[in-house]
Design a protein around this motif. Structure first.
Motif, PDB file in Angstrom:
ATOM      1  N   TYR A  11      31.537  43.167  43.907  1.00  0.00           N
ATOM      2  CA  TYR A  11      32.249  44.384  44.291  1.00  0.00           C
ATOM      3  C   TYR A  11      33.752  44.219  44.092  1.00  0.00           C
ATOM      4  CZ  TYR A  11      28.099  46.495  46.422  1.00  0.00           C
ATOM      5  OH  TYR A  11      26.864  47.057  46.637  1.00  0.00           O
ATOM      6  N   PHE A  12      34.248  43.017  44.358  1.00  0.00           N
ATOM      7  CA  PHE A  12      35.677  42.759  44.149  1.00  0.00           C
ATOM      8  C   PHE A  12      36.032  42.928  42.669  1.00  0.00           C
ATOM      9  CE2 PHE A  12      39.370  40.144  43.288  1.00  0.00           C
ATOM     10  CZ  PHE A  12      40.218  40.450  44.334  1.00  0.00           C
ATOM     11  N   TYR A  13      35.224  42.334  41.804  1.00  0.00           N
ATOM     12  CA  TYR A  13      35.465  42.459  40.365  1.00  0.00           C
ATOM     13  C   TYR A  13      35.388  43.929  39.924  1.00  0.00           C
ATOM     14  CZ  TYR A  13      35.119  37.410  39.487  1.00  0.00           C
ATOM     15  OH  TYR A  13      35.344  36.052  39.444  1.00  0.00           O
ATOM     16  N   ARG A  14      34.390  44.639  40.412  1.00  0.00           N
ATOM     17  CA  ARG A  14      34.226  46.046  40.039  1.00  0.00           C
ATOM     18  C   ARG A  14      35.405  46.885  40.548  1.00  0.00           C
ATOM     19  NH1 ARG A  14      28.956  47.649  38.462  1.00  0.00           N
ATOM     20  NH2 ARG A  14      27.431  45.963  38.599  1.00  0.00           N
ATOM     21  N   GLY A  15      35.897  46.534  41.727  1.00  0.00           N
ATOM     22  CA  GLY A  15      37.057  47.240  42.260  1.00  0.00           C
ATOM     23  C   GLY A  15      38.275  47.057  41.381  1.00  0.00           C
ATOM     24  N   LEU A  16      38.511  45.826  40.923  1.00  0.00           N
ATOM     25  CA  LEU A  16      39.614  45.562  39.999  1.00  0.00           C
ATOM     26  C   LEU A  16      39.424  46.319  38.687  1.00  0.00           C
ATOM     27  CD1 LEU A  16      40.229  41.713  40.359  1.00  0.00           C
ATOM     28  CD2 LEU A  16      41.628  43.573  41.252  1.00  0.00           C
ATOM     29  N   ALA A  17      38.178  46.347  38.211  1.00  0.00           N
ATOM     30  CA  ALA A  17      37.883  47.051  36.964  1.00  0.00           C
ATOM     31  C   ALA A  17      38.158  48.547  37.106  1.00  0.00           C
ATOM     32  CB  ALA A  17      36.433  46.821  36.553  1.00  0.00           C
ATOM     33  N   ALA A  18      37.717  49.126  38.223  1.00  0.00           N
ATOM     34  CA  ALA A  18      37.943  50.554  38.462  1.00  0.00           C
ATOM     35  C   ALA A  18      39.431  50.857  38.514  1.00  0.00           C
ATOM     36  CB  ALA A  18      37.274  50.976  39.774  1.00  0.00           C
ATOM     37  N   PHE A  19      40.179  49.989  39.191  1.00  0.00           N
ATOM     38  CA  PHE A  19      41.627  50.181  39.295  1.00  0.00           C
ATOM     39  C   PHE A  19      42.278  50.124  37.923  1.00  0.00           C
ATOM     40  CE2 PHE A  19      45.907  48.318  39.759  1.00  0.00           C
ATOM     41  CZ  PHE A  19      46.504  49.309  40.523  1.00  0.00           C
ATOM     42  N   SER A  20      41.865  49.169  37.077  1.00  0.00           N
ATOM     43  CA  SER A  20      42.476  49.028  35.750  1.00  0.00           C
ATOM     44  C   SER A  20      42.179  50.236  34.869  1.00  0.00           C
ATOM     45  CB  SER A  20      41.993  47.742  35.073  1.00  0.00           C
ATOM     46  OG  SER A  20      40.622  47.823  34.734  1.00  0.00           O
TER      47      SER A  20
END
Length: 326
Positions: A11-20
Motif C-alpha cells: 500500500y505504501f508503494y501504491r500510495g507513492l505511485a498514485a502521488f507521482s
C-alpha cells in the motif's frame, strides 16, 4: 533475507505511485496553462513512471493471491473486475455526466478505450487467469509473449506510448513474487528474471540504480530532442530501472511508516480515476488565480472524495454479498 512485500508495504508503494501519477498530470496541466518551468517539466515526465509501480504490484499481488488460496478458481476474474472495472465504470460515468451532461460513447466507456491503464490491466488479468489455470507449465513464456504481442499491437496502431511503455513491469511483478516463493524455474524463467530484476538490497545497488536512472533519462532526452525512434526502447528500460530503484530506495531508507501514504495506496485506484475531475471541479468552483494553489486544493479534494467513494463502494459490495448469501 525475507523479500516478501506484505500488504501494508505494498500500500505504501501504491500510495507513492498514485502521488507521482497525480503530480505528473497536474504538472502537465500547469505547463499547458502557460508555465514551462524545468521543475514542472521534470515532474510531468518522471511522474509517469509511477504507473510502472502499479503494474509491478498488480502482477506481484496476483501471484501472491493465487499462492495464498493454493489455486486459481472461477471467481478470480469476477473479484478482479469488482475491484477495478466496476469502480472505473461508475467513476467514468459520473465524470462524463458532470463534464458533458451525458455519457457520450457507451462503447468507448464499456471497453475503457479512453483509459489505457484500465484496458491494459483487464487484458493482463484475463491473460494471467487463462495461463495460470490452463497452461500453468508454460505460464511465464506465454505471459511474456502475450505482453510483447499486446505492446507491439498498441505500437503498430499508433496508440499513445502509455499503452506499451511500462507493460513489462507487470511481468516483473509476477517474476518477483514467484522468485520469493521459490517456485521451480526453467532456464528461460531464470534468465528473464536476471534481466528484469535485481532484488538484492544493498546501498551499493541503490547508488547503481540511481546513477543508471539519471544516465538513461538524460539519454532519453538527447534522443527525443533529435526525434530518434530508439528513444522508446530507452524509455522502456527506464521503467524497468525505475521499479528496481524504488524497491531499493524504500528497502534501504525504511520510510514505510507514513499512514497517509499507506492510506493513499488503499484508495490508489480512486485517486487515479478521480484526480482530473477533482482538479477541474476545484478550478471551476473556487476560481483561484494561482495555479499552485489550484493544484494543492485539487489534491486535497481528490483525497477526500476518493476516500469517500472507496468507503461507500466497500460498504455497498459487502451489503450486496450478504444479500446474495441470504
Amino acid at each position: 533475507m525475507d523479500r516478501t512485500i506484505d500488504i501494508e508495504t505494498s500500500y505504501f508503494y501504491r500510495g507513492l505511485a498514485a502521488f507521482s501519477v497525480i503530480v505528473s498530470h497536474y504538472a502537465k496541466w500547469y505547463m499547458e496553462n502557460g508555465s514551462y518551468g524545468i521543475i514542472a517539466q521534470l515532474m510531468s515526465t518522471i511522474g509517469r513512471y509511477g504507473v510502472a509501480i502499479f503494474l509491478f504490484f498488480s502482477g506481484y499481488g496476483l501471484v501472491m493471491s493465487v499462492h495464498k488460496r493454493n489455486r486459481i478458481d472461477k471467481g478470480f476474474l469476477l473479484r478482479r473486475f469488482g475491484t477495478v472495472y466496476i469502480p472505473y465504470l461508475m467513476i467514468k460515468a459520473i465524470d462524463e455526466i458532470i463534464t458533458y451532461g451525458k455519457i457520450r460513447n457507451l462503447m468507448k466507456l464499456f471497453f475503457a478505450l479512453d483509459n489505457w491503464y484500465i484496458a491494459t490491466i483487464i487484458i493482463f488479468y484475463i491473460m494471467f487467469y487463462l495461463l495460470y489455470r490452463y497452461l500453468y507449465k508454460y505460464r511465464i513464456k506465454f505471459l511474456f509473449l502475450g505482453i510483447l504481442v499486446y505492446s507491439l499491437l498498441a505500437f503498430g496502431l499508433r496508440l499513445n506510448e502509455a499503452w506499451y511503455l511500462s507493460n513489462i513491469c507487470f511481468l516483473m511483478g509476477v517474476l518477483y513474487s514467484e522468485f520469493i516463493l521459490n517456485k521451480e524455474e526453467d532456464g528461460f524463467h531464470i534468465t528473464l528474471r536476471k534481466i528484469l530484476l535485481f532484488t538484492e538490497l544493498s546501498r551499493k545497488m541503490l547508488y547503481i540504480f540511481a546513477t543508471l536512472f539519471v544516465f538513461l533519462y538524460l539519454l532519453y532526452l538527447y534522443l527525443a530532442l533529435r526525434e530518434m525512434s530508439f528513444y522508446l526502447i530507452v524509455k522502456i528500460i527506464i521503467s524497468i530501472v525505475f521499479v528496481n530503484l524504488v524497491l531499493q530506495m524504500i528497502g534501504q531508507l525504511k520510510i514505510r511508516e507514513f499512514n497517509i501514504v499507506k492510506y493513499s495506496g488503499v484508495i490508489s485506484l480512486e485517486l487515479y480515476l478521480l484526480h482530473r475531475l477533482c482538479l477541474g471541479l476545484s478550478s471551476n468552483w473556487f476560481a483561484i488565480d494561482n495555479r499552485i494553489c489550484n493544484m494543492i486544493l485539487g489534491c486535497v479534494i481528490t483525497f477526500f472524495v476518493s476516500g469517500a467513494f472507496n468507503r461507500l463502494y466497500s460498504v455497498a459490495t459487502k451489503t450486496l454479498k450478504r444479500i446474495l448469501v441470504l
